[in-house]
Design a protein around this motif. Structure first.
Motif, PDB file in Angstrom:
ATOM      1  N   CYS A  67     -24.603  44.581  -9.353  1.00  0.00           N
ATOM      2  CA  CYS A  67     -24.251  45.923  -9.823  1.00  0.00           C
ATOM      3  C   CYS A  67     -25.443  46.880  -9.862  1.00  0.00           C
ATOM      4  O   CYS A  67     -25.273  48.047 -10.244  1.00  0.00           O
ATOM      5  CB  CYS A  67     -23.598  45.828 -11.198  1.00  0.00           C
ATOM      6  SG  CYS A  67     -24.769  45.425 -12.495  1.00  0.00           S
ATOM      7  N   CYS A 111     -23.044  40.911 -15.670  1.00  0.00           N
ATOM      8  CA  CYS A 111     -22.494  40.142 -14.540  1.00  0.00           C
ATOM      9  C   CYS A 111     -22.520  38.647 -14.853  1.00  0.00           C
ATOM     10  O   CYS A 111     -21.590  37.922 -14.523  1.00  0.00           O
ATOM     11  CB  CYS A 111     -23.248  40.441 -13.260  1.00  0.00           C
ATOM     12  SG  CYS A 111     -22.856  42.082 -12.621  1.00  0.00           S
ATOM     13  N   CYS A 164     -30.055  43.932 -10.652  1.00  0.00           N
ATOM     14  CA  CYS A 164     -29.009  42.927 -10.475  1.00  0.00           C
ATOM     15  C   CYS A 164     -28.506  42.956  -9.032  1.00  0.00           C
ATOM     16  O   CYS A 164     -28.298  44.017  -8.455  1.00  0.00           O
ATOM     17  CB  CYS A 164     -27.877  43.231 -11.447  1.00  0.00           C
ATOM     18  SG  CYS A 164     -26.423  42.218 -11.203  1.00  0.00           S
ATOM     19  N   CYS A 203     -27.631  40.691 -13.882  1.00  0.00           N
ATOM     20  CA  CYS A 203     -27.803  41.293 -15.213  1.00  0.00           C
ATOM     21  C   CYS A 203     -26.939  40.525 -16.223  1.00  0.00           C
ATOM     22  O   CYS A 203     -26.092  39.725 -15.839  1.00  0.00           O
ATOM     23  CB  CYS A 203     -27.408  42.762 -15.184  1.00  0.00           C
ATOM     24  SG  CYS A 203     -25.637  42.997 -15.001  1.00  0.00           S
TER      25      CYS A 203
END
Ligand SMILES: [Zn+2]
Ligand SMILES: [Zn+2]
Length: 248
Positions: A26, A38, A23, A35
């Motif tokens: 993160c 998120c 991602c 991801c």
């Protein structure tokens, strides 16, 4: 996660995101640029005005502004509200050179565009609302130009036909260096973009204008009117996010 503490200018993060499927925000394992967690935290612009996409409390209404004076563009695609993580990412691109966040943002916009145009005609040409040359010099790049380039790449990968053409030289020019929109009051913002832009170049019949954020809509409306005057028959507006009214 505290979105305000996102680190920026990490070349390694881009590398990991592209080659290790992590991602962009993160670093968790991700199938796409972001991801699931998120993605779920993104401020989707679900309730909005039918025409200008201004965030509203109830879905599918025509806002007061559009009832009084309907903006001249044909449709507006604005999938997110300018708040939370979207606001942090766009600020990071603009002010902290967090250019590696461009890709996940244009990726998200391209998904929404493909959905929006599934039963409609794609524009022939894509222009962007540029920054004034002095601001580009200050920041080292024009974020809307960089976003448009990446957006076109995303669309090319996903569409089975060519995406709208981006002219080599963007016909929209900013000629007046107005104060940054976010530092002005609503009244000043509505006044400020008058004659700030001019057109120089060939305009297609069906054009899309890209901007990262639409606030009052006055800049976009100004550019739309210029394009219609120059011979465009339909102008569509593509923005990543729409700013909610202060009272909302
Ligand atoms: Zn994530
Ligand atoms: Zn509206």
């Amino acid at each position: 996660m505290d979105w305000k503490k996102l680190s920026t200018t990490k070349i390694t993060q881009v590398y990991k995101s592209i080659f290790l499927n992590q991602c962009y925000i993160c670093n968790a394992k991700a199938q796409s640029t972001l991801c699931n967690s998120c993605n779920e935290g993104l401020p989707a612009n679900l309730n909005h005005c039918q025409h200008c996409k201004r965030p509203t409390h109830s879905a599918d209404i025509l806002c007061g502004n559009c009832q009084t004076s309907r903006p001249a563009y044909h449709i507006c695609v604005a999938p997110y509200r300018f708040e939370g993580i979207i606001k942090t990412l766009i600020h990071s691109i603009k002010f902290n050179q967090g250019i590696h966040y461009i890709r996940p943002l244009t990726h998200l916009l391209s998904e929404h565009l493909i959905e929006s145009y599934s039963t409609d005609h794609w524009p022939e040409q894509l222009l962007y609302v540029p920054s004034h040359p002095s601001r580009i010099k200050e920041r080292g790049f024009c974020q809307t130009k960089a976003m448009t380039t990446q957006l076109t790449k995303d669309l090319k990968e996903r569409l089975d036909k060519n995406p709208p053409t981006v002219p080599k030289k963007n016909p929209l020019k900013k000629i007046k260096n107005t104060l940054a929109q976010h530092s002005l009051s609503r009244k000043e913002r509505l006044k400020s973009p008058q004659s700030s832009y001019q057109l120089d170049g060939t305009i297609a019949k069906h054009v899309a204008i890209f901007d990262d954020v639409m606030t009052t809509g006055s800049t976009i409306e100004n550019c739309t009117k210029l394009l219609l005057k120059a011979g465009a028959e339909r102008v569509d507006v593509w923005v990543i996010a729409r700013t909610p009214d202060k009272e909302n």
